[in-house]
Every structure is written in C-alpha cells, then in structure tokens.
Design an enzyme around this catalytic site. Structure first.
Site, PDB file in Angstrom:
ATOM      1  N   HIS A 191      -3.261   7.507   2.245  1.00  0.00           N
ATOM      2  CA  HIS A 191      -3.640   6.173   1.770  1.00  0.00           C
ATOM      3  C   HIS A 191      -5.006   5.839   2.353  1.00  0.00           C
ATOM      4  O   HIS A 191      -5.260   6.048   3.537  1.00  0.00           O
ATOM      5  CB  HIS A 191      -2.599   5.148   2.209  1.00  0.00           C
ATOM      6  CG  HIS A 191      -3.029   3.733   1.964  1.00  0.00           C
ATOM      7  ND1 HIS A 191      -3.509   3.321   0.733  1.00  0.00           N
ATOM      8  CD2 HIS A 191      -3.068   2.649   2.767  1.00  0.00           C
ATOM      9  CE1 HIS A 191      -3.807   2.039   0.814  1.00  0.00           C
ATOM     10  NE2 HIS A 191      -3.563   1.602   2.040  1.00  0.00           N
ATOM     11  N   ASN A 242      -9.876   0.073  -0.309  1.00  0.00           N
ATOM     12  CA  ASN A 242      -8.420   0.159  -0.263  1.00  0.00           C
ATOM     13  C   ASN A 242      -7.866  -0.414  -1.571  1.00  0.00           C
ATOM     14  O   ASN A 242      -7.927  -1.618  -1.793  1.00  0.00           O
ATOM     15  CB  ASN A 242      -7.913  -0.630   0.955  1.00  0.00           C
ATOM     16  CG  ASN A 242      -6.396  -0.604   1.073  1.00  0.00           C
ATOM     17  OD1 ASN A 242      -5.691  -0.173   0.172  1.00  0.00           O
ATOM     18  ND2 ASN A 242      -5.901  -1.075   2.208  1.00  0.00           N
ATOM     19  N   CYS A 281       0.816  -1.231   0.000  1.00  0.00           N
ATOM     20  CA  CYS A 281       0.000   0.000   0.000  1.00  0.00           C
ATOM     21  C   CYS A 281       0.843   1.270   0.000  1.00  0.00           C
ATOM     22  O   CYS A 281       0.347   2.337  -0.337  1.00  0.00           O
ATOM     23  CB  CYS A 281      -0.953   0.006   1.186  1.00  0.00           C
ATOM     24  SG  CYS A 281      -2.165  -1.310   1.085  1.00  0.00           S
TER      25      CYS A 281
END
Ligand code: ACO
Length: 323
Positions: A250, A280, A113
């Site tokens: 994020h 996500n 990520c």
C-alpha cells in the site's frame, strides 16, 4: 484444491495531475516538505462529475479485456471503497450494470486503505468454496472528496484512482508452487479508531465528513502491523522474503515502505513504488501498483507477489499470489 488465479488486470487514473507546487500555491506547504516526508510529487484528482463508479468501471473494463471475457462472464464483484458514489446502494452494483453483468452478486467492502486486501480475500474465499467461478475485485476511490483542503497535514497525502483484477477458479495441488492466491491474512483493531477516521457519516452527522488522522501514531503502528501481516503470509506458506519476486505495498508513505521492506528483508529493487505519482489512493493503491508492474513486464507469470496494506480501523492485511 481450488485456487483463484489472476486472469486479467486493469487500472484507471483521472486526467488531472495536481503537483506539490500547485498545492503550495493554495495552502501553507512546500514541494520540499511533501517530498521529503512522504515521497509524493503529484497525485490525480477526479474531474467534477467523475465518480468512484466511473473510475471503477474504467479499471474493470480494462481488466475484463485483459482476461478476454465479457461482463456477463463474471459472477461476483467485490469493490473496495471508502468513497462510494452514494451511501447506498453499493458502488459495485453501478459497475455491475455498466459492464453488462446480469447475474451473480455485487457488493462493496469497507476497510479503508486495506480495502483491496479485504476484497481480494473475500472473493478468494467465494471462489475456493465454489460459490463463484469468476470474480472482479476492484479498489476505487475519490479520496479528494473527503479531504479537508485546509488541513495541510492530510490533504497533501491522498489521490484518486482505481485498479481491478479478474480472478478465476482453477485446480491447484495445494502447494506454494500453485498459481493463484496462496494465502491472505486480515486483521483489525477497533480500539485504534481515533487514529484515522472520517468525522461524519449518515448515522452521526448526515454528512460525508472529512478525513482526520494522527499521522505520527498511524506511522508507528504501520511498520509493526504490516511486518506482522507479512510474517503471517511467509509462515503460512513456508516461505521467506528471499522467495518474493515483487513486493507491492500500500502506497501511504515512502518512508513507511522503506522501513517495512528493510524490516522484512525485501531489497528495494523488488519493491513496486507508485507513491511519487499517485499519492495515497487508499483502496486503489495496491491494485494500481500491481497493474503498473504487470503491464510494464516486471511481474511475470509464475512470479511470487506479496501484497500488504494498512488503513483506518485500524485494519491491515497481506496476500501472497503466484502470478
Ligand atoms: N507542509 C508543511 N508542513 C507540514 C505539513 C505540510 N503539508 N503537514 C504538517 N506539517 C508540519 C506540522 O505542522 C509540524 O509542524 P510543527 O513541528 O511546527 O508542529 C511538522 O510539519 C511535523 O508534522 P508531523 O505530523 O509530526 O510530521 P510527520 O513527520 O509525522 O509526517 C505524515 C506526517 C506524512 C502524515 C506521516 O506521519 C505519515 O505518513 N503518517 C502515516 C500515514 C499513513 O500511513 N496512512 C496510512 C493509512 S491512510 C488511510 O487508511 C486512509
């Protein structure tokens, strides 16, 4: 000194929207649980036969158009992904071929990520050292392909997508008033591998594997690590949170974003949120949010934009950009 200035940006989302209600028809979950615990309402899922390189190429093409340049004007592609088309070659080389870039170098980086932050820092360093003039930095993922669709603790969290920026070398004075990337800070701690990983790979199982996560533990580390990365960005530039025009984090969990924004003192109205619609998207999440806010006019030339991410590894990082 040389700065890497953002000249263009673009994003791509697969057509298919999967709502929480649709997931609740397939696994033991509910819209209420997912929304309350994560802030996610829906996510995009790539079509059969639609690969990470397809998503990345769409985003890259849009970013090149925005910058007003052709693929062959670029001399570096750094693509962040944890879901490459193939174990090798790098997905970046597929994008290179498809945008008509015939020179320079194209490679992938893997920081899950945090990947876009790692890719951005890498491209910035190439540009500042004079080894590249124009770079495409891409975050692209088909996370849906490595999810265990029977594990309700993880499969409801992720989505697919891609975002890209074009960076170009420009002269700056070396102060925080310069346009471009002002700083980047990257971190990792391999001791925390077991909190978030994929249980397969070419060298271990010869399969792609599925994502496994100790959600509560990841959550605990996220706020601390992200806040430290943000403090590092502020300290390096002699700035405080009051100088930040837009915070583009994020998008892992709305609760992590709220807690982080509170801890570092960025007001909610300055936080760019896409998690409700994207989920996500791992390395794609920061550029997707960045592109949305730049396209709708929130982020304007001269604005100070703070990026951060944390992901498997664990890895985490921050970047400050004067737009
Ligand atoms: N629907 C309904 N119930 C569920 C679901 C679901 N989808 N998933 C879990 N539950 C249940 C659990 O079984 C548990 O039930 P129990 O109490 O009867 O045992 C209960 O809900 C609570 O589960 P927790 O896992 O403790 O829930 P938590 O509040 O921690 O939320 C979550 C889970 C959303 C995953 C959260 O921990 C989180 O967001 N963690 C961080 C994730 C993150 O930041 N990732 C970033 C990096 S991602 C990357 O790098 C690839």
């Amino acid at each position: 000194m040389i700065r890497s200035v953002v000249k263009g940006w673009g994003a791509y989302l697969p057509q298919r929207i999967v709502t929480n209600a649709e997931l609740a028809r397939q696994i033991d979950t509910s819209d209420e649980w997912i929304t309350a615990r994560t802030g996610i309402r829906e996510r995009r899922i790539a079509a059969e036969g639609e690969f990470t390189s397809d998503l990345a190429t769409h985003a890259a093409t849009a970013a090149l158009a925005k910058a007003g340049i052709a693929g062959d004007d670029v001399d570096l592609i750094v693509l962040a992904t944890t879901t490459p088309d193939e174990t090798f070659p790098a997905t970046a080389t597929a994008v290179q071929r498809r945008i008509g870039m015939t020179r320079g170098a194209a490679f992938d980086v893997q920081a899950v990520c945090s990947g876009f932050l790692f890719a951005l820092a890498t491209a910035d360093n190439f540009i500042r050292l004079g080894q590249a003039q124009r770079a495409l930095v891409i975050g692209a993922e088909t996370m849906s392909r490595i999810l265990d669709w029977e594990d309700r603790g993880t499969c409801v969290l992720f989505g697919d997508g891609a975002g890209a920026v074009v960076l170009e070398a420009a002269q700056g004075a070396g102060t925080a008033d310069d346009r471009g990337i002002l700083s980047s800070h990257l971190f990792s701690d391999g001791r925390l591998h077991d909190l978030l990983y994929v249980d397969g790979g070419p060298s271990t199982t010869q399969t792609a594997g599925h994502l496994r996560m100790e959600g509560r533990e990841v959550f605990r580390h996220a706020v601390t690590n992200i806040s430290a990365a943000i403090e590092a960005a502020h300290a390096a530039n002699g700035l405080s949170s009051s100088a930040i025009d837009w915070f583009v984090p994020h998008q892992a969990n709305a609760r992590i974003l709220d807690a982080t924004a509170r801890k570092v003192g960025v007001p909610t109205e300055r936080v760019v949120l896409t998690i409700d619609r994207h989920g996500n998207t791992s390395a794609a999440s920061v550029p997707l949010a960045l592109v949305e806010a730049a396209d709708d006019g929130r982020i304007k030339r001269g604005d100070l934009v703070l990026l951060e991410a944390m992901g498997g590894g664990l890895t985490w990082g921050s970047a400050l950009i004067r737009w």
